[in-house]
Design a protein around this motif. Sequence first.
Motif, PDB file in Angstrom:
ATOM      1  N   VAL A  38      -3.546   2.387 -10.285  1.00 10.82           N
ATOM      2  CA  VAL A  38      -2.106   2.185 -10.102  1.00 10.82           C
ATOM      3  C   VAL A  38      -1.900   1.100  -9.064  1.00 10.82           C
ATOM      4  CG1 VAL A  38       0.072   3.249  -9.389  1.00 10.82           C
ATOM      5  CG2 VAL A  38      -1.618   4.598 -10.653  1.00 10.82           C
ATOM      6  N   THR A  39      -1.044   0.125  -9.384  1.00 18.12           N
ATOM      7  CA  THR A  39      -0.668  -0.894  -8.413  1.00 18.12           C
ATOM      8  C   THR A  39       0.845  -0.912  -8.276  1.00 18.12           C
ATOM      9  OG1 THR A  39      -0.598  -2.649 -10.077  1.00 18.12           O
ATOM     10  CG2 THR A  39      -2.677  -2.344  -8.896  1.00 18.12           C
ATOM     11  N   THR A  40       1.300  -1.229  -7.072  1.00 18.43           N
ATOM     12  CA  THR A  40       2.721  -1.316  -6.775  1.00 18.43           C
ATOM     13  C   THR A  40       2.980  -2.650  -6.098  1.00 18.43           C
ATOM     14  OG1 THR A  40       2.812   1.069  -6.424  1.00 18.43           O
ATOM     15  CG2 THR A  40       4.661  -0.209  -5.601  1.00 18.43           C
ATOM     16  N   ARG A  57      15.355  -1.605  -3.036  1.00 19.80           N
ATOM     17  CA  ARG A  57      14.298  -2.562  -3.369  1.00 19.80           C
ATOM     18  C   ARG A  57      13.814  -2.338  -4.794  1.00 19.80           C
ATOM     19  NH1 ARG A  57      11.149  -1.295   2.084  1.00 19.80           N
ATOM     20  NH2 ARG A  57      11.359   0.725   1.088  1.00 19.80           N
ATOM     21  N   GLU A  58      13.616  -3.422  -5.517  1.00 19.61           N
ATOM     22  CA  GLU A  58      13.102  -3.340  -6.875  1.00 19.61           C
ATOM     23  C   GLU A  58      11.591  -3.549  -6.835  1.00 19.61           C
ATOM     24  OE1 GLU A  58      15.046  -4.682 -10.896  1.00 19.61           O
ATOM     25  OE2 GLU A  58      14.050  -6.388  -9.938  1.00 19.61           O
ATOM     26  N   LEU A  59      10.860  -2.611  -7.415  1.00 17.61           N
ATOM     27  CA  LEU A  59       9.401  -2.635  -7.401  1.00 17.61           C
ATOM     28  C   LEU A  59       8.857  -2.560  -8.809  1.00 17.61           C
ATOM     29  CD1 LEU A  59       9.004   0.054  -4.619  1.00 17.61           C
ATOM     30  CD2 LEU A  59       8.767  -2.409  -4.294  1.00 17.61           C
ATOM     31  N   VAL A 101       0.865  -1.173   0.000  1.00 18.51           N
ATOM     32  CA  VAL A 101       0.000   0.000   0.000  1.00 18.51           C
ATOM     33  C   VAL A 101       0.901   1.222   0.000  1.00 18.51           C
ATOM     34  CG1 VAL A 101      -1.767   1.265   1.251  1.00 18.51           C
ATOM     35  CG2 VAL A 101      -1.808  -1.236   1.224  1.00 18.51           C
ATOM     36  N   ALA A 102       0.814   1.989  -1.066  1.00 18.69           N
ATOM     37  CA  ALA A 102       1.695   3.141  -1.222  1.00 18.69           C
ATOM     38  C   ALA A 102       1.048   4.121  -2.188  1.00 18.69           C
ATOM     39  CB  ALA A 102       3.046   2.692  -1.770  1.00 18.69           C
ATOM     40  N   LEU A 118       5.405   7.179  -1.617  1.00 17.01           N
ATOM     41  CA  LEU A 118       5.056   7.512  -0.238  1.00 17.01           C
ATOM     42  C   LEU A 118       4.572   6.218   0.400  1.00 17.01           C
ATOM     43  CD1 LEU A 118       3.122  10.808  -0.941  1.00 17.01           C
ATOM     44  CD2 LEU A 118       5.507  10.550  -0.257  1.00 17.01           C
ATOM     45  N   TRP A 119       5.343   5.710   1.350  1.00 15.96           N
ATOM     46  CA  TRP A 119       5.100   4.384   1.901  1.00 15.96           C
ATOM     47  C   TRP A 119       5.309   4.420   3.410  1.00 15.96           C
ATOM     48  CZ3 TRP A 119       8.148  -0.466  -0.138  1.00 15.96           C
ATOM     49  CH2 TRP A 119       7.606  -1.619   0.403  1.00 15.96           C
ATOM     50  N   GLY A 120       4.243   4.199   4.168  1.00 17.40           N
ATOM     51  CA  GLY A 120       4.351   4.179   5.629  1.00 17.40           C
ATOM     52  C   GLY A 120       4.831   5.494   6.210  1.00 17.40           C
ATOM     53  N   GLY A 121       4.402   6.614   5.640  1.00 15.12           N
ATOM     54  CA  GLY A 121       4.817   7.915   6.137  1.00 15.12           C
ATOM     55  C   GLY A 121       6.202   8.343   5.686  1.00 15.12           C
ATOM     56  N   GLU A 122       6.830   7.560   4.845  1.00 10.83           N
ATOM     57  CA  GLU A 122       8.176   7.851   4.357  1.00 10.83           C
ATOM     58  C   GLU A 122       8.129   8.113   2.854  1.00 10.83           C
ATOM     59  OE1 GLU A 122      12.574   5.732   4.691  1.00 10.83           O
ATOM     60  OE2 GLU A 122      10.786   4.610   5.232  1.00 10.83           O
TER      61      GLU A 122
END
Length: 79
Positions: free
Chosen positions: A72-74, A60-62, A4-5, A23-27
């Motif tokens: 949009v999916t990540t 990390r490779e996404l 979830v991002a 933007l992932w987990g507040g970062e």
Amino acid sequence: MAVVAQVEWRAEGRGAERPRALLWGGERLELVVEEAWVEGPEMAGEPVVRVFIVLDERGRELRIRADSTGRVTTEQAME
């Protein structure tokens, strides 16, 4: 594995938008696009999908998939 991002996008001149940060987990993590391609629809009327393989600043490779409907999916890219 899906994550979830929120993806930040940027436009480069005349080209389509490309992912800039995640933007992932507040970062906020800067992204580098390693590969990009477009997948056409399997059936007429289905959305076109832009696919990006990106590397975040943690190494990390996404895989980011963005279709022409705005979905949009990540997910973590498989090795």
